[in-house]
Design an enzyme around this catalytic site. Structure first.
Site, mmCIF file in Angstrom:
data_model
loop_
_atom_site.group_PDB
_atom_site.id
_atom_site.type_symbol
_atom_site.label_atom_id
_atom_site.label_comp_id
_atom_site.label_asym_id
_atom_site.label_seq_id
_atom_site.Cartn_x
_atom_site.Cartn_y
_atom_site.Cartn_z
ATOM 1 N NE ARG A 1 -24.260 -54.861 -40.337
ATOM 2 C CZ ARG A 1 -22.972 -54.384 -40.795
ATOM 3 N NH1 ARG A 1 -21.891 -54.542 -40.083
ATOM 4 N NH2 ARG A 1 -22.814 -53.817 -41.793
ATOM 5 C CG ASP A 2 -22.655 -50.431 -40.384
ATOM 6 O OD1 ASP A 2 -21.451 -50.735 -39.916
ATOM 7 O OD2 ASP A 2 -22.666 -49.795 -41.466
ATOM 8 C CB CYS B 1 -15.173 -45.903 -39.046
ATOM 9 S SG CYS B 1 -13.960 -46.120 -40.531
ATOM 10 C CG ASN C 1 -23.631 -46.549 -40.222
ATOM 11 O OD1 ASN C 1 -23.385 -47.037 -39.209
ATOM 12 N ND2 ASN C 1 -23.511 -46.765 -41.340
ATOM 13 C CG HIS D 1 -19.425 -45.209 -42.174
ATOM 14 N ND1 HIS D 1 -19.608 -45.732 -40.764
ATOM 15 C CD2 HIS D 1 -20.195 -46.274 -42.676
ATOM 16 C CE1 HIS D 1 -20.153 -46.872 -41.029
ATOM 17 N NE2 HIS D 1 -20.329 -47.122 -42.076
ATOM 18 C CG HIS E 1 -23.229 -47.992 -46.030
ATOM 19 N ND1 HIS E 1 -24.226 -48.533 -45.169
ATOM 20 C CD2 HIS E 1 -22.397 -47.840 -45.533
ATOM 21 C CE1 HIS E 1 -23.638 -48.984 -44.118
ATOM 22 N NE2 HIS E 1 -22.384 -48.320 -44.067
HETATM 23 ZN ZN ZN Z 1 -21.031 -49.088 -42.697
#
Ligand code: ZN
Length: 305
Positions: free
Chosen positions: A13-14, A238, A247, A207, A205
């Site tokens: 997903r991310d 991002c 990430n 990045h 979480h």
């Molecule tokens: Zn993220």
């Protein structure tokens, strides 16, 4: 006592969300199956958002219909509103994640409503998820900095965390959405959050936008986070720093944790192989470092050949 930490793999997903070309559903299925074989028990598989705004996730229902979820595995779907929750339930997710942004400006840009309205939406979503027997967790985003407002005070992040905790989430995640945070911030926020929210599971979480992601992850482990998000091969981006990496990389994180005696139940060699496979699928170099350097010490498999 053995120390352990849970990994939530967010690559599908991310990680893939920022890819400019749409990844075929069949490749996503193969990726998730490889991640499961590597030992991951919790995967953010997709998001249930407007497919016109996020075409990469337009196949959410189709993807879920092609996946088999083994016992003890959590397939989490990102939702931003009630409609997203209903879709996630219908598609067969057994966990959902919702996002509330700590900065009002960012929340409005991201979700077109105020932080207050997102908190209200979360409380409603959490209630409905519980009624449907789905696990619900929530992220407080931009918890370490906002691209529009700059520094975000710890007091503000904690205030939002306390509000979202009213719905008794499975877990609260502090997200460095833009990759601005540094380890001292992580230590301070988590230490204060543990005191303010006793008994609440805390996840982080990060990045790697400014190369502090892996250091932040270690600080989070030291400060009592029970789970970390990471993305295979470090894929992802991002939206506020278009040239930056994504990430923190799952297998790079895994190497650090393994060598530090912190257990995850995930195979480093299987993750490295999967990252190399993903790089081929995407047809361009991806940021992960272990996939280039290999593990250390070199594993016996190579020596025996
Ligand atoms: Zn993220």
């Amino acid at each position: 006592m053995t120390r352990s930490i849970e990994l939530l793999e967010v690559g599908p997903r991310d990680g893939l969300q920022m890819e400019s070309t749409v990844v075929p559903t069949a490749a996503k299925v193969e990726l998730i199956e490889k991640l499961l074989r590597a030992g991951l028990k919790r995967i953010e598989v997709t998001s249930f958002v407007n497919p016109k705004k996020v075409p990469q996730m337009a196949d959410a229902e189709d993807l879920l219909s092609r996946l088999k979820r083994p016992d003890g595995v959590w397939f989490t779907g990102l939702v931003l509103n009630r409609r997203g929750l209903d879709r996630a339930i219908a598609a067969g997710c057994n966990e959902i994640g919702m996002v509330v942004v700590a900065s009002d400006t960012f929340n409005r840009r991201n979700q077109r409503v105020s932080t207050e309205e997102s908190i209200a939406a979360w409380l409603d979503i959490a209630r409905a998820a519980r009624a449907a027997g789905i696990r619900a967790q929530v992220s407080v985003s931009a918890a370490f900095g906002c691209p529009f407002e700059g520094d975000v005070p710890v007091s503000r992040v904690l205030e939002i965390a306390k509000r979202v905790a009213e719905a008794e989430p499975h877990e609260i995640c502090f997200a460095d959405t833009i990759g601005a945070g540094v380890p001292s911030q992580v230590t301070e926020l988590l230490t204060q959050a543990r005191a303010a929210l006793p008994g609440v599971r805390l996840r982080c979480h990060f990045h790697n936008t400014r190369n502090t992601g892996i250091a932040n992850a270690f600080a989070a482990v030291e400060a009592g986070a029970v789970a970390l998000d990471a993305s295979i091969g470090g894929v992802g981006g991002c939206p506020f720093a278009p040239a930056a990496t994504g990430n923190i990389c799952t297998e790079d994180l895994l190497y650090m944790l393994d060598r530090s005696g912190i257990e995850t139940g995930v195979s480093l060699t299987a993750m490295i192989e999967t990252a190399r496979w993903l790089q081929e699928q995407l047809g361009r170099p991806i940021p992960g470092m272990l996939m280039k350097a290999g593990p250390f010490p070199k594993v016996a498999a190579g020596a025996n050949q």
